[in-house]
Design a protein around this motif. Structure first.
Motif: not given
Length: 65
Positions: A22-23, A28-29, A41-43
């Motif tokens: 969600a974060a 991204r938005e 966050l992806k890591k």
């Protein structure tokens, strides 16, 4: 790790993984997304996925053929 602790730990990790989804989507938005924050966050999400996989494997008993 004690087998009784694996279930609650797994649920906690899965919830954190969903929260990161969600974060990441919210970031991204944004008109101007913070690429460094997005990368972090992806890591973390990948680290959680790996930890979840290890715990799920620990829950499956070894079968001696």
């Amino acid at each position: 790790m004690d087998p009784d602790e694996i279930g609650p730990r797994l649920e906690l990790l899965r919830q954190e993984h969903r929260d990161l989804d969600a974060a990441i989507e919210a970031l991204r938005e944004r008109a101007v997304a913070d690429q460094l924050q997005l990368q972090r966050l992806k890591k973390r999400k990948l680290q959680l996925k790996d930890e979840i996989a290890v715990l799920e494997d620990a829950m499956i008993p070894d079968i001696i053929a």
